[in-house]
Design a protein around this motif. Structure first.
Motif, PDB file in Angstrom:
ATOM      1  N   ARG A 108      -9.963   5.738  -3.509  1.00 31.16           N
ATOM      2  CA  ARG A 108     -10.375   6.387  -2.556  1.00 31.16           C
ATOM      3  C   ARG A 108      -9.781   7.634  -1.816  1.00 31.16           C
ATOM      4  N   LEU A 109      -8.142   7.260  -0.839  1.00 27.76           N
ATOM      5  CA  LEU A 109      -7.600   8.096  -1.383  1.00 27.76           C
ATOM      6  C   LEU A 109      -7.498   8.614  -1.946  1.00 27.76           C
ATOM      7  N   ILE A 110      -6.307   8.372  -3.460  1.00 30.60           N
ATOM      8  CA  ILE A 110      -6.262   9.012  -4.651  1.00 30.60           C
ATOM      9  C   ILE A 110      -7.487   9.889  -4.858  1.00 30.60           C
ATOM     10  N   VAL A 122       1.793   5.007   6.396  1.00 26.78           N
ATOM     11  CA  VAL A 122       0.490   4.289   6.317  1.00 26.78           C
ATOM     12  C   VAL A 122       0.442   3.378   7.270  1.00 26.78           C
ATOM     13  N   ARG A 123       0.516   3.223   7.842  1.00 25.84           N
ATOM     14  CA  ARG A 123       0.633   2.533   9.752  1.00 25.84           C
ATOM     15  C   ARG A 123       0.316   3.830  10.592  1.00 25.84           C
ATOM     16  N   ALA A 124       0.999   4.877  10.704  1.00 26.62           N
ATOM     17  CA  ALA A 124       0.186   5.898  11.381  1.00 26.62           C
ATOM     18  C   ALA A 124      -1.144   6.015  10.962  1.00 26.62           C
ATOM     19  N   TRP A 125      -1.234   6.220   9.628  1.00 27.18           N
ATOM     20  CA  TRP A 125      -2.405   6.595   9.303  1.00 27.18           C
ATOM     21  C   TRP A 125      -3.839   5.727   9.456  1.00 27.18           C
ATOM     22  N   CYS A 182      -8.651  -0.110   7.129  1.00 32.47           N
ATOM     23  CA  CYS A 182      -8.177  -1.639   6.617  1.00 32.47           C
ATOM     24  C   CYS A 182      -8.359  -3.011   7.589  1.00 32.47           C
ATOM     25  N   VAL A 183      -8.178  -4.057   7.615  1.00 30.26           N
ATOM     26  CA  VAL A 183      -8.572  -5.308   7.452  1.00 30.26           C
ATOM     27  C   VAL A 183      -7.706  -5.789   8.447  1.00 30.26           C
ATOM     28  N   ARG A 184      -7.528  -6.519   9.286  1.00 30.52           N
ATOM     29  CA  ARG A 184      -6.781  -7.543  10.431  1.00 30.52           C
ATOM     30  C   ARG A 184      -7.188  -8.737  10.715  1.00 30.52           C
ATOM     31  N   LEU A 185      -6.481  -9.243   9.918  1.00 29.98           N
ATOM     32  CA  LEU A 185      -6.296 -10.599   9.917  1.00 29.98           C
ATOM     33  C   LEU A 185      -5.418 -11.794  11.330  1.00 29.98           C
ATOM     34  N   ALA A 219       0.671  -1.132   0.197  1.00 29.51           N
ATOM     35  CA  ALA A 219      -0.333  -0.223  -0.477  1.00 29.51           C
ATOM     36  C   ALA A 219       1.550   1.125  -0.153  1.00 29.51           C
ATOM     37  N   ALA A 220       1.883   1.399   0.964  1.00 30.05           N
ATOM     38  CA  ALA A 220       2.879   1.881   0.088  1.00 30.05           C
ATOM     39  C   ALA A 220       3.423   2.456  -0.416  1.00 30.05           C
ATOM     40  N   GLU A 221       3.912   1.615  -1.507  1.00 32.17           N
ATOM     41  CA  GLU A 221       4.468   1.671  -2.379  1.00 32.17           C
ATOM     42  C   GLU A 221       2.876   2.079  -3.213  1.00 32.17           C
ATOM     43  N   ALA A 222       2.503   1.884  -3.016  1.00 26.43           N
ATOM     44  CA  ALA A 222       1.491   2.556  -4.189  1.00 26.43           C
ATOM     45  C   ALA A 222       1.035   3.264  -4.719  1.00 26.43           C
ATOM     46  N   LEU A 223       1.027   4.743  -3.071  1.00 24.11           N
ATOM     47  CA  LEU A 223       0.381   5.966  -2.982  1.00 24.11           C
ATOM     48  C   LEU A 223       1.912   6.583  -2.452  1.00 24.11           C
ATOM     49  N   THR A 224       3.037   5.615  -2.929  1.00 22.13           N
ATOM     50  CA  THR A 224       4.536   6.688  -2.591  1.00 22.13           C
ATOM     51  C   THR A 224       4.844   7.281  -1.486  1.00 22.13           C
TER      52      THR A 224
END
Length: 64
Positions: free
Chosen positions: A52-54, A25-28, A36-39, A14-19
């Motif tokens: 959505r973010l973009i 990403v963890r802070a967000w 997010c989904v927690r498994l 996800a971080a790479e996709a959002l540069t």
């Protein structure tokens, strides 16, 4: 919802996709700025959330 729309990314993906950095990403996620989904102990971000973010961050061009 198609399978592609339900695809889940790891935090580094996800971080790479959002540069962004994975730390951002963890802070967000912690601030609930990104869904997010927690498994168990694993955290995944839906690709729909990346889109959505973009989309929310897109600023339209001024008309000429």
């Amino acid at each position: 919802m198609t399978l592609e729309a339900r695809k889940l990314l790891t935090v580094p993906q996800a971080a790479e996709a959002l540069t962004l950095r994975p730390k951002t990403v963890r802070a967000w996620i912690a601030a609930r700025r990104i869904a997010c989904v927690r498994l168990g102990s694993a955290v995944r971000i839906p690709t729909s959330e990346i889109a959505r973010l973009i989309g929310d961050g897109t600023i339209p061009a001024r008309p000429q």
